[in-house]
Design a protein around this motif. Structure first.
Motif: not given
Ligand code: ATP
Ligand code: MG
Length: 620
Positions: A82, A121-122, A171, A203, A311
């Motif tokens: 990420n 979704m991411p 996200g 998450r 991401e």
């Protein structure tokens, strides 16, 4: 055609072979997959009604996961990373276990062969698990963009008829948290949709409402090992539905098959990248752009390679691009011209903050490769080959590209690349007559490959014929304008709808590629502008950081373009251009606003707040 340099000769030879005997060419290419039952017939019927690999049975998830277990179980299938550089490695064994768990849960929720599963979704590992899980059950996968309006998304959920939708609770992008679950709750409460079950991937936090339709993945996910048999589907059954970017109008829904689509995509990437076992491939794209699943679902795991799921936004920090490449030893990057332009605008630091020696190729897709960004990358990454591939949601096989995997051919700045074996484009005039090299015209196709999509909900093909096959008899019309040079390289000059009739017919790219080389200009879009007695050219310019707009700069840009033969009527300055979610400039909005016309469909406009500034500036 005689080729001037060696590599091109080889490409053209292969192109001619594919044209001479497409059955043989594609029968050979189909061996890239493991079929449960080999097809009886390679091609049946004529485009756009043809079928490919008839009576061949296969499963995408089996091809992407199971078949690698004997020799690649411990190999990293994907790294996830990420914006904060937190990361995770997923082996092919992990992928197998997780895809089976996800498939088990989808099956429990009632998903079966032919049903559609929607995903929002991411770019996280679960996005991949659920994509492959849907395919394991023989279902149709529909991936949506995070950030589409509730109205647009509800239309699409109805259009694809998904009873099960899988979402991530949140996200993260550009330092911001995006509350996906809250958005979907609101949408499902306000709009009528077919969604009965919302499967939520948590998450970290669980500060969201839980409704009766919700199933929390962590609560139902099997802990131990589960195995779900991959369902065999016939090659022509629908694997996925994509919506076009909406650059020229309302997005169109297109379906791609399980067999032909997969064979075409894997063939394309073998020719473009010639991937090797130790390649690490990073596709910089959000989930909703077909580029993400094309790479991460249908090619990287199918060829048993290693991919990077990222991401976030690569421009979040100027060193992010370099750091990710260094951390994972990325060798192949696939991205858009907008992303490459972002790197350039971040400055040298974006490509100098790490060891980039692993990188061997960068591929552009989506819009003509910005010549300024290409030059800048060449200068800073001289050892990296920068390639282009021109395709469209309707035909996810390159129309033209630089097939470096076949032979080393030079990329010519501004072009989309050379002829691509297995695909045939022709540039024609208004009457559909083929034009000689260097003459500008409409780009049409003779698609003799399994990558031609069908339109969604178009059972007898009427809509398909009307939309794509009626403008030029016998050809599929791309909607693009361009020309071919003496080596057979194709130059896409812009959308045919956007062509400016100012005396001569000018494609938007002709003007834009000159404007962006002016030192004060970061990005630009050119459109036709109604003026007395005809059409003039309006150039909308985003100045570089620190450059202030002025009457003098306006004149300077006009002068600069005049030196290249373009007479510009108006130059205006804006902070941002209107772009689609996939990063393409929506020139039709600029044109409509400048002419005082209706702006039309803006369902895929990335940031509707740009309209306010544009209205003000363009209405004058
Ligand atoms: P819509 O069809 O809804 O207007 P769209 O055409 O942008 O949207 P996509 O299918 O995502 O939807 O994009 C395909 C188009 O993108 C092509 O027709 C072409 O205009 C452009 N394009 C894609 N790749 C390239 C490239 N490498 N060079 C030049 N143009 C490209
Ligand atoms: Mg299009």
């Amino acid at each position: 055609m005689e080729a001037k340099f060696y590599g091109l000769e080889k490409v053209i030879r292969e192109w001619e072979e594919a044209k001479r005997d497409p059955e043989k060419f594609w029968a050979d290419k189909s061996k890239v997959l493991t079929w449960f039952r080999r097809p009886d017939k390679i091609i049946e019927g004529q485009p756009p009604f043809e079928k490919w690999f008839v009576n061949g049975f296969l499963n995408i998830s089996y091809n992407a996961v199971d078949r690698h277990l004997p020799d690649k179980a411990e190999k990293v299938a994907f790294y996830w990373v990420n914006e904060r550089l937190e990361s995770k490695a997923i082996s092919y064994r992990d992928l197998y276990c997780e895809v089976n768990r996800a498939a088990y849960v989808l099956r429990e929720l009632g998903v079966k062969r032919g049903d559609s599963v929607s995903l929002l979704m991411p770019s996280i590992p679960e996005a991949l698990y659920f994509s492959l899980a849907a395919h394991r059950l023989g279902a149709t996968l529909v991936i949506h963009y995070v950030g589409l309006s509730a109205e647009t998304l509800s239309y699409r959920l109805n259009d694809c008829d998904s009873k099960v939708m899988v979402v991530a609770s949140k996200g993260f992008r550009n330092g911001n948290e995006i509350r996906i679950k809250d958005f979907v709750d609101k949408l499902l409460n306000e709009y009528k949709t077919p969604v009965e079950k919302l499967l939520v991937v948590k998450r970290g936090y669980d500060d969201f409402n839980v409704n009766s339709r919700d199933v929390i993945y962590e609560e139902v996910k099997p802990r131990g090992r589960v195995e779900v048999d991959p369902v065999a589907v016939e090659s022509n059954e629908t694997a996925t539905i994509y919506y076009t970017s909406g650059t020229t109008g309302r997005p169109k829904g297109l379906t791609h098959s399980n067999g032909g689509y997969l064979v075409a995509l894997n063939t394309a990437f073998k020719s473009i990248f010639s991937p090797k076992g130790d390649d690490v491939w990073w596709t910089i794209s959000e989930l909703g752009w077909p580029v993400w699943p094309m790479a991460n679902v249908y090619v990287i795991p199918v060829l048993g390679l290693t991919g990077v799921l990222f991401e976030g936004f690569v421009g979040y920090k100027s060193d992010l691009f370099s750091r990710i490449i260094e951390r994972f030893g990325v060798s192949l990057v696939w991205s858009s011209t907008t992303t490459l332009y972002t790197l350039k605008s971040l400055g040298e630091e974006s490509v100098k903050s790490g060891d980039l020696s692993s990188l061997r190729m960068i591929l552009n897709t989506g819009e003509p490769l910005n010549v300024g960004a290409w030059k800048w990358l060449r200068e800073h990454l001289p050892a990296v080959y920068i390639a282009d591939a021109y395709w469209m949601t309707e035909h996810l096989y390159p129309v033209a590209a630089t097939p470096f995997g076949i032979a080393e051919i030079p990329y010519k700045p501004g072009s989309a690349g050379s002829k691509f074996p297995g695909s045939e484009f022709i540039v024609v005039d208004d009457e559909g007559r083929p034009l000689p090299p260097k003459s500008k015209g409409y780009i049409v196709l003779r698609p003799n490959n399994p990558a031609l999509a069908k339109m969604h909900k178009d059972l007898n093909g009427e809509k398909m014929v009307k939309t794509y096959w009626s403008r030029f008899q016998g050809y599929f019309y791309t909607g693009d304008y361009g020309y071919v040079d003496e080596d057979g390289y194709l130059y896409v000059l812009g959308r045919a709808d956007d062509v400016i009739s100012s005396g001569e017919r000018i494609g938007t790219m002709e003007v834009e590629s000159v404007v962006v080389t002016h030192p004060a200009v970061a990005e630009a879009a050119a459109v036709g502008y109604k003026k007395e007695g005809g059409e003039g050219i309006l150039v909308v310019v985003v100045p570089k950081k620190g450059v202030s707009e002025s009457h003098q700069l306006e004149n300077e840009i006009k002068e600069y373009l005049r030196n290249s033969g373009y007479i510009i009527d108006r130059v205006v300055f804006v902070r941002r251009l209107p772009k689609t979610k996939s990063g393409k400039i929506m020139r039709r909005l600029l044109r409509a606003l400048a002419r005082g016309e209706e702006i039309g469909d803006v369902s895929t406009l990335d940031d509707p707040s740009v309209l306010e500034e544009l209205r003000k500036v363009l209405a004058q």
